[in-house]
Structures are given as C-alpha cells and as structure tokens.
Design an enzyme around this catalytic site. Structure first.
Site, mmCIF file in Angstrom:
data_model
loop_
_atom_site.group_PDB
_atom_site.id
_atom_site.type_symbol
_atom_site.label_atom_id
_atom_site.label_comp_id
_atom_site.label_asym_id
_atom_site.label_seq_id
_atom_site.Cartn_x
_atom_site.Cartn_y
_atom_site.Cartn_z
ATOM 1 N N SER A 37 54.861 36.538 36.725
ATOM 2 C CA SER A 37 56.169 36.730 37.357
ATOM 3 C C SER A 37 57.140 37.410 36.390
ATOM 4 C CB SER A 37 56.729 35.400 37.804
ATOM 5 O OG SER A 37 56.754 34.515 36.721
ATOM 6 N N LYS A 118 44.309 36.775 48.040
ATOM 7 C CA LYS A 118 44.225 37.623 46.851
ATOM 8 C C LYS A 118 43.708 36.755 45.706
ATOM 9 C CE LYS A 118 46.945 40.864 44.078
ATOM 10 N NZ LYS A 118 46.392 40.469 42.805
ATOM 11 N N GLU A 176 35.841 40.705 43.331
ATOM 12 C CA GLU A 176 36.623 39.960 42.357
ATOM 13 C C GLU A 176 35.706 38.891 41.774
ATOM 14 O OE1 GLU A 176 39.551 41.323 42.328
ATOM 15 O OE2 GLU A 176 40.707 40.013 41.009
HETATM 16 S S1 IVH Z 1 41.966 45.257 47.812
HETATM 17 C C1 IVH Z 1 42.878 49.806 46.727
HETATM 18 N N1 IVH Z 1 41.585 42.717 48.248
HETATM 19 O O1 IVH Z 1 44.127 42.604 43.264
HETATM 20 C C2 IVH Z 1 43.081 48.418 46.310
HETATM 21 N N2 IVH Z 1 42.209 43.395 46.062
HETATM 22 O O2 IVH Z 1 46.648 44.026 42.620
HETATM 23 C C3 IVH Z 1 41.964 47.556 46.708
HETATM 24 N N3 IVH Z 1 42.372 41.561 44.468
HETATM 25 O O3 IVH Z 1 42.739 45.113 41.364
HETATM 26 C C4 IVH Z 1 42.218 46.167 46.372
HETATM 27 N N4 IVH Z 1 41.806 39.964 45.850
HETATM 28 O O4 IVH Z 1 41.127 43.271 41.972
HETATM 29 C C5 IVH Z 1 41.931 43.643 47.343
HETATM 30 N N5 IVH Z 1 41.202 40.490 48.774
HETATM 31 C C6 IVH Z 1 41.516 41.426 47.881
HETATM 32 C C7 IVH Z 1 41.800 41.112 46.538
HETATM 33 C C8 IVH Z 1 42.148 42.120 45.656
HETATM 34 C C9 IVH Z 1 42.158 40.259 44.610
HETATM 35 C C10 IVH Z 1 42.780 42.230 43.218
HETATM 36 C C11 IVH Z 1 42.021 43.500 42.984
HETATM 37 C C12 IVH Z 1 43.040 44.518 42.574
HETATM 38 C C13 IVH Z 1 44.297 43.727 42.455
HETATM 39 C C14 IVH Z 1 45.447 44.564 42.944
#
Ligand code: IVH
Length: 666
Positions: A37, A118, A176
């Site tokens: 944050s 996420k 991830e």
């Molecule tokens: S989509 C084009 N889906 O968050 C971007 N990212 O802040 C595609 N992350 O580096 C990412 N959970 O590693 C996506 N359900 C999820 C995710 C996720 C974690 C991470 C990811 C990315 C970061 C972006």
C-alpha cells in the site's frame, strides 16, 4: 504564484529513485522493505506529478517500464508475448471509471466480465509443447524473465504431460505460484525452531523458492500453482477467456474454483463483496479481484496501453496492515480489573479506517516483540477485531524508550498487583474503580447476558456517579422517578428501560451465570456449568475438585469460579437479585444435546452459509469446533476449495459432511 519547476524536478527525481529502489528490493531481491500500500501510494503520487507536468517524465521513471531488473544465476529468456501488468483500482470510484469506459468503448450497458481472485504470489509463464511441459519463465522485467523450468517442475499439481490427445502444439499459459497459508506457517515454525530467518509472507517464500538455484529446495516446499490465462488462445478456437480456462481445466491444469462470470455491474460488485467475506477462510492469500472482459473479440477492440491491457483491472483490497509511529503507551482498566497496555499511534489509515489506538495485549507480549515508545510499528486490523500492534520495524528504530508497567491503576490510583504465574496485572479495587464498576454493569445488561436494552455507557456512568446504583444488583431497585430526575432521560426512554429490566427477570441458568462476569467464564463455559449443576445453590457450594471434574473446566477457570462464589460480596449481590424477583429457569441436568462431546472441523468456503453461522449452530447443539483434524474429530464439514484438512480427514477416515447435507445437520 509561478510554479518552481526546478524544485519540482528535484522532487520527482527523488521520488523516482525511491520507487526504483523499492522495485529492486521487491522484484530482484524478494526483500520488500515497505508495504504494497505504501508502494502504491508513492507510485500514484509520481503518476499524478507526471500527469500534471508531462515535461517531468524521466526515461527511467518506473511508469515507463514494465518491471524490475533481474538477478543473475538463471538463463534469461525473452517472453514471446510481454508479460504486462494490470491497471489498479483501489476504490469503487476507480472501478466505476473502468466500467464506464468499457460501456463507452464497447457501446453496451452490461459488460460481461470474468472475475477472479488476485493471487498474491509469483507471476510465471508456462509453456507446453505437444502436451508436454516444456518451460517456465518468471515475469522478470516483463520483456525478459528467468528460466526456472526445473524449479517449477517440482510443483506437484503441475501436470508434466497433458493426458488429452488434441492439445494445441504450443500452449503458453499465465499462472501464479503460491504457497498455502498452512504450509507457510509450518515452514516458518520449522525455521524459527532451527533459529533461522523466517519469511515475511507466503509470497516471499514462493518467489524466493522458485529463484533458488538448487531445485531440491523447491521440491521440498510444496508450492502450488493456479493458471489464469492462455496467451495463444485464438489458435484453439476459444471465443472467451472463460472458454480458455474451462479448456485448460479439462487438461487437468489447476484453475481457481472461485472464478466467476459476472454479466453486469451489480454482479461484479457483489462478487467483490463475497470474496472479501470469505477471504479469511481461504487457504491462500489474495490481495484483490482481477476483472477481465470475457469476450476475446472485445478484448481485441479495447487493446493495450504500453503497460497493461485496457480490458482488465485489478481491484485491490484495502490493505489491512500499515506502518506508523508508536507515540505513547497508556494503560486501560477492564471489567475484571485487568490492566491492558494500549498503543497510542500516529493516526494511520488501515483498510479505510483511521486507526489511532491499538492493542498491545500484555507486558509479556511487549517484551517478546521488543516494542518500545517511538518505534515504527506494523499495525494490523482484521475485520471487526480491535487493531493490534503486530511487530516493530527494527531498521527504523531511532531513539526509543522502553515501556514500563504503570505501578498504580490509571483510573483510581490503587497500587497494581501482578497475578502469579500469569502475564496479567490487575487493579484490586473492584468496588470503587469506576471503569470496573461500569463495565461489569454493562456486561450484566449485555445482549448475551440479561439482555437489558437502553442501558448505554453514558447512562450507566450517570447512574454510578450520582450514586443511584453501585453495582448490577441495584438495577432491580431502580424506579422510574429516579430515572426521570436525570438529565436527558425522558418518560419514554425511562419507561422502556424499566420494562426491559422487568422483562429480564426470568432468565435461563446459563445466561444468569454469564451475566455475573466471573473471570474467563464466557457463554460456552456458562452453558457447561448450567448443564452440570442442577441449581445455583449447588454450584455456589461446589468445591474446586468438583468444578475441575467437569470437562472443559481447567484449574484456572475452576479457581476463578470457586473464588467468585466464596466472596461474601458476590453472595450478597446474588441474594439481592433473587430477593428482587430474579427467577432462574433451570434445564434438567443430564439432558444431553444433539452434539454433546462431538468435535467438528470446518474447511473451505460455502455458498449458502457463513462459516460463523455453522460454528454457532454446532456450538448451540453442544458440539465443539476445532481447527485440527485428529482421530477424535467427529466430522469434517467440507466446503468448496478445501485446504489440507480434507486430505487429512480422508487419511484418517473421518466422516465428511458436504454443504448439501448441512440443512439436515443444522
Ligand atoms: S491477469 C495482462 N489474473 O497480478 C495481465 N493476474 O498486477 C494478466 N495476478 O503479474 C494478468 N492473480 O501475476 C491475472 N487472476 C489473475 C491474477 C493475476 C494474480 C498477478 C499477475 C500479474 C499481477 C498484475
């Protein structure tokens, strides 16, 4: 006044250096020194500056790059498709803005989004060739990552061969890597007992482990993986992101079960609320929700910025932890006279709430955590629980002073005593120390006790200060006249209070016992007592050995109960209550409740129940809740996405009750 660009330039320059430094600590060394944050706040500040003064955008500004520098040791591999980042939303407004832009750009009222937790882990790109695991590359700076194929291969849930014949020739996936919270705690416990450095959070373990040169370490750490994107989906004929995830799920690749299609704004927002409500029961850490436009055609239409896709957003949860200064420590007197140290903080926003005080628990905790005045401390706030000081940032320590227990009661000045063999200090002046008197009356009247409504804190204070009542036993001699004489007491509120007091006179034995406020005798111990003794009289005359014979009552609680009923003052109060019309309703002793003596364990998430609801129901039927599966467990209540408890229950052949059967159970 003209703007001084040169001083602004210096400010922006130093902000960039600070952010780049933290980027390096986070991405390259896996050793962040500030909270996400705090990082986000610095980043937003920089972005604001750059938006206002585009002439101040430096080449090396973090806003102009995709990620961080790399550490040596692994082969570098260029990503076929850059691993972009996501735009962030940190409040409802940001999310609405995103949604409105989509409505405009896609010319539609309802936008079909695919919503996913996420994961707070390590971003990875995984490639399969002809259905065989081929390689895994970290995100690195977004363009080039590190070849961690061997380490990722040790993840047990990652199939090395896809057991389906018509897989695409090349499959590039985004995933991830993470560690479950229970594995994380186990690992840290082991490290701590070996006196080794522990990890700050599961994300750091995942990142640190994958980037170890020795794959043996990874193979021992039980890492997990969730796939959340297919890069070259079009070649397989998928029309939506959901199609792709369903397809890779059918290949046996782990995909999160909580993912959901949200076809309009209301469902999208509900999903966010729902996930927050179950967040604490998840086996892994998440820090927000990712929303992606589901249709690939629409995604194509929307396109990308240099950094992130325009069709997705990460709606971050408000952080539940923040760093601030411990300005002072004060001491608070509780209902039973226990004196608790309280941290007075430089006010800090935690998860949308301004926090200026936090619990320090007791002196032993303070010593164990080495917390001192003027320290920089991390403060945590979980749900509705009182915020607490979690730990000190030793690197920030400057001039600090030790916290010393107050010798006198901060309220009445009586000398404080230490309770032998406990971490507790106490003010012994229970009859005249105002906070103790007030809180015991409030406890007596509280909802789970006698349930007297209309007796708020300020009224209790007035009644005590005006010598109208001295303790809870006096409540039943209150009359309307003495209430009406008080400031701000109207006829209606006075009548309501008196009626509520009268209504409380018929009370079940367990509630009555709870109302007395005996130390460490809460709702469930009161219930146990009420079932073990047929009358109050018999309980009042029980000796310590009899009390301790009862299941669930240990020596300390036994002693508390015994000592309470030995005191003449308490006996007098009870007599006064009975003489003033309290009628205790007894339950026949020996009637066993449905789940008496049975222990239940709960895992996973439930569609139609809150976890607390299930727990309360079981407890009210005499059952117990535990977090550990053992041979003594009666049953495991199984929700979606269960943790390791499920496997353990299977191993030990424990009854398993699924959500569908809960109505019958409860
Ligand atoms: S989509 C084009 N889906 O968050 C971007 N990212 O802040 C595609 N992350 O580096 C990412 N959970 O590693 C996506 N359900 C999820 C995710 C996720 C974690 C991470 C990811 C990315 C970061 C972006």
């Amino acid at each position: 006044m003209p703007i001084d660009i040169s001083s602004l330039r210096t400010e922006v320059r130093s902000l960039i250096d600070i952010i780049n430094h933290h980027n390096y600590l986070y991405h390259a060394l896996d050793q962040p020194k500030i909270l996400d944050s705090e990082y986000d706040a610095l980043y937003s500040k920089l972005k604001e500056f750059e938006k206002k003064y585009p002439q101040l955008i430096f080449n090396d500004s973090p806003t102009q790059r995709v990620g961080a520098k790399l550490l040596g040791g692994f082969n570098k591999i260029k990503h076929k498709n850059a691993m972009l980042s996501l735009s962030n939303a940190s409040n409802d407004n940001d999310f609405d803005e995103f949604y409105i832009r989509l409505q405009k750009d896609l010319n539609d009222k309802d936008i079909i989004l695919f919503a996913e937790p996420k994961f707070d882990g390590l971003a990875i790109s995984v490639t399969y060739k002809n259905g065989i695991y081929h390689s895994a590359v970290t995100r690195g700076d977004g363009e080039t990552g590190e070849d961690v194929t061997t380490n990722v291969k040790t993840i047990k849930s990652l199939p090395l061969k896809i057991a389906i014949t018509d897989v695409p020739k090349i499959l590039i996936l985004r995933a991830e890597i993470y560690m479950t919270i229970s594995d994380f705690n186990r690992l840290n416990n082991t490290l701590a007992s070996a006196k080794e450095k522990i990890f700050a959070n599961p994300r750091n373990v995942a990142a640190g482990t994958i980037r170890q040169l020795d794959p043996l370490i990874a193979s021992k750490r039980n890492l997990q993986i969730y796939f959340h994107g297919v890069m070259n989906a079009s070649s397989s004929g998928d029309r939506t992101h959901m199609d792709s995830l369903q397809r890779i799920k059918s290949y046996g690749l782990p995909v999160c079960e909580l993912n959901k299609l949200t076809p309009n704004l209301a469902t999208a927002k509900n999903y966010y609320k729902h996930i927050i409500s179950i967040r604490d029961s998840l086996e892994y850490e998440i820090d927000g929700i990712v929303y992606k436009v589901n249709s690939y055609e629409s995604q194509k239409l929307l396109g990308f910025t240099t950094k992130a896709p325009k069709w997705a957003i990460a709606y971050k949860f408000l952080s539940a932890e923040a760093m601030t200064t411990l300005v002072n420590v004060t001491f608070q007197v509780g209902r039973t006279g226990v004196i608790t140290p309280v941290a007075e903080l430089k006010p800090v926003n935690i998860g949308g709430v301004l926090v200026s005080r936090a619990s320090l628990h007791n002196m032993d905790e303070i010593i164990r955590k080495d917390i001192r005045i003027n320290d920089t401390v991390y403060v945590k706030r979980a749900g509705d629980v009182i915020p607490e000081v979690d730990r000190v940032s030793i690197t920030h320590r400057k001039k600090s002073t030790k916290i010393i227990m107050s010798k006198k009661c901060p309220s009445c000045g009586t000398l404080v005593i230490k309770i032998p063999n406990q971490s507790t200090y106490k003010c012994p002046n229970e009859d005249n120390c105002l906070p103790q008197v007030m809180q015991s009356i409030q406890h007596f009247a509280s909802r789970k006790a006698m349930n007297i409504s209309g007796l708020g804190e300020s009224l209790v204070e007035t009644l005590v200060n005006n010598h109208i009542i001295k303790n809870y036993a006096d409540l039943y001699v209150l009359d309307i006249k003495s209430l009406l004489n008080l400031d701000r007491m109207a006829l209606k509120s006075s009548t309501n209070l008196i009626n509520s007091i009268i209504k409380s006179k018929n009370i079940t034995f367990d509630r009555f016992l709870y109302s007395l406020g005996i130390r460490e005798v809460g709702v469930s111990t009161s219930r146990v007592l009420s079932k073990s003794f047929s009358t109050l009289d018999i309980l009042m005359n029980a000796d310590k050995a009899e009390l301790e014979m009862i299941n669930d009552i240990g020596p300390i609680v036994g002693e508390n109960i015994y000592a309470f009923f030995k005191l003449q003052k308490n006996k007098n109060n009870i007599l006064k209550l009975i003489n003033n019309g309290i009628h205790i309703i007894y339950q026949e002793v020996g009637i066993t409740q449905e789940y008496d003596g049975m222990t239940f364990v709960i895992t996973g998430v439930f569609e139609n129940y809150q976890r607390k609801e299930i727990e309360d129901e079981i407890r009210s039927k005499g059952g117990k809740i535990s977090s550990i599966i053992s041979k003594k467990t009666y049953a495991l209540i199984l929700g979606a996405n269960p943790g390791s408890k499920y496997q353990k229950a299977l191993d030990l052949n424990i009854n398993i009750i699924e959500e569908g059967s809960l109505p019958r159970l409860l």
